[in-house]
Design a protein around this motif. Sequence first.
Motif, PDB file in Angstrom:
ATOM      1  N   ALA A   8       0.857  -1.187   0.000  1.00 23.10           N
ATOM      2  CA  ALA A   8       0.000   0.000   0.000  1.00 23.10           C
ATOM      3  C   ALA A   8       0.893   1.238   0.000  1.00 23.10           C
ATOM      4  O   ALA A   8       1.934   1.253   0.657  1.00 23.10           O
ATOM      5  N   GLU A  48      -8.488  -3.527  -5.059  1.00 27.75           N
ATOM      6  CA  GLU A  48      -9.434  -2.490  -4.678  1.00 27.75           C
ATOM      7  C   GLU A  48      -9.683  -2.582  -3.176  1.00 27.75           C
ATOM      8  O   GLU A  48      -9.981  -3.659  -2.656  1.00 27.75           O
ATOM      9  N   LYS A  49      -9.572  -1.459  -2.471  1.00 23.41           N
ATOM     10  CA  LYS A  49      -9.719  -1.442  -1.021  1.00 23.41           C
ATOM     11  C   LYS A  49     -11.085  -1.965  -0.569  1.00 23.41           C
ATOM     12  O   LYS A  49     -11.184  -2.642   0.453  1.00 23.41           O
ATOM     13  N   LEU A  55      -8.677  -4.527   5.914  1.00 27.43           N
ATOM     14  CA  LEU A  55      -7.465  -3.723   5.721  1.00 27.43           C
ATOM     15  C   LEU A  55      -7.596  -2.367   6.401  1.00 27.43           C
ATOM     16  O   LEU A  55      -8.512  -1.597   6.111  1.00 27.43           O
ATOM     17  N   THR A  57      -5.660   0.604   6.388  1.00 24.11           N
ATOM     18  CA  THR A  57      -4.663   1.532   5.861  1.00 24.11           C
ATOM     19  C   THR A  57      -5.352   2.770   5.316  1.00 24.11           C
ATOM     20  O   THR A  57      -6.501   2.704   4.877  1.00 24.11           O
ATOM     21  N   LEU A  62      -3.121   0.247  -3.883  1.00 29.72           N
ATOM     22  CA  LEU A  62      -2.912  -1.106  -3.374  1.00 29.72           C
ATOM     23  C   LEU A  62      -2.579  -2.054  -4.515  1.00 29.72           C
ATOM     24  O   LEU A  62      -3.189  -1.982  -5.586  1.00 29.72           O
TER      25      LEU A  62
END
Length: 147
Positions: A8, A48-49, A55, A57, A62
């Motif tokens: 990331a 993709e977050k 996650l 962050t 990413l």
Amino acid sequence: MNIIMLFASDCPLAEIPYPPGFAANFDTDYGAADGGGLDDGFAIFPLEKENLPGLQTEKKYLVGLGGRHMPDRAGRIAEYLEAHLKIADEIELWFLRQDADTDHQVQKVKMPVNALSLDEVQTLCWLEVQKEPIMDYCFTITRANAD
């Protein structure tokens, strides 16, 4: 349990596709893969977050790492980290358990890239994410110290 290793960053991360025709043999008993002795199974692909609910962050970009259980990946990972730190101040290296619906605890460590040996990178590649309580790991790698 599905474990993903990802990077990331606040800066765009380079993608590295699998080579055409690459195939790996996976040994599910030992959680390892064999690329037939070839060091070309290394790949970096976008993530993709919103697809990674555990996650924790704030980083915008990413990418996931493919082939992490194959031999000799430590050198490629170290090269990738060093190359990215030429344009970014830091990069996060995450080991995340994906199949958990509960909150994840995170163990964080921060270190300069020049304090990270190839042996340590290899150890990170084989890191087991804790099952109970769920523990993910985030290693924030910064530019080299000016020692």
